[in-house]
Design a protein around this motif. Sequence first.
Motif: not given
Length: 407
Positions: A334-356
Amino acid sequence: MTMTGSVPEPRFMRFGAISDADGNLLDNGLTVFFSGPTSFTGEDSCEFHLHGGRAVVAAVLEAVGAVPGFRHAEAGEFSRRAFLNGKIDLTGAEALSDLVSSETEAQRRFALTNAGGKQSELYAAWRRRIVHARAMIEAELDFSDQEDVPGSVSDQVWADMHKMIGEMETHIASYRRAEMIRDGFKVVILGAPNAGKSSLLNSLARREVAIVTDEAGTTRDLVEVTLDLDGMKVIVIDTAGIREAAGKVETIGIERALATAETADLVLEMHDLSASVRAELPMRGDAASITVGTKSDLMGGGTSAVEDFRISTKTGDGVASLLAEISRRAKQAIGDIGEAMPSRIRHIELLTRSASALRDAVQHQDNPLELRAEDLRRSSDSLGRIAGAVDVEDLLDSIFSTFCVGK
């Protein structure tokens, strides 16, 4: 005023009678008034703090619903109003939902980190960088003949965008850790029939959740329990015994066991120390594993070069050490819980789209600057949709419908 006689001073609790419209006393409790726009929703709101009996709460809710212009809130309506009034963004609303449904300390801390704005601040900072890059590119396009515009800003802009792609990819990869926090660290128990798998599950759960007999093939489907280990959600799954000579139903159970082990975060390979022949398990995939020798009370304690742990569910020897190792592995994964991580699959979809889109802008160097600037716009818009800054009306119903009524 209808139920309390007068409106209390904002943000001060007042004790007194709470009655219905006909003056019938419902309860003696506390009333607090929050004036907009400094309330949670940004609108005027009032809270009743009542005695917790069901009849009291039901009577007050019925009385409130009978007041003209009042109705029961829909699921997530308070949070939705807070979003629409600019009090929170979508990531904050989702974090609030996670906080309400949190079961472990790790889930609570993760939800609070996101509710505190760490996640949305990261996405906003990325978006500002992209918007700045786009502005510089468009300035070069429109005002290249002006003295106060640098001759070429492309090298600086594209170097920063290339760096951001790496930051996004690292962030996207951290979603697996966020999944472990929210959904649990999955541990699969694998072994031959009568290797002590179900006994270990019962020992960890401290109750009888799986049938334990001397008959081989008792467990034919997946049996799971959820543990809270040092504040982390850990799901332990018992599986069918692995053997070749099995019936049709048992064979299906064995296939499910092997398939589940492939997707596990950790596999416990169970081996009966009292067996005359050590069973070989057909491990598939690359899941991390721990080799556990069982029934050590029949063979003596300690470990060997073959087993990582030796345990006895009958005497309890070695079980605590095994549990501590599972906890250590979960913490490490799990690592550092205080680190900002995407918490929803919709975040991943939009982040992937943005990075692409960002990758298109950076890599297609032969494209005209106008097209590369458009790629930057698509990238920033995808980031904006995560927090709700850009065109998210179609998402609102699905997001806020997951909340409890009154949240």
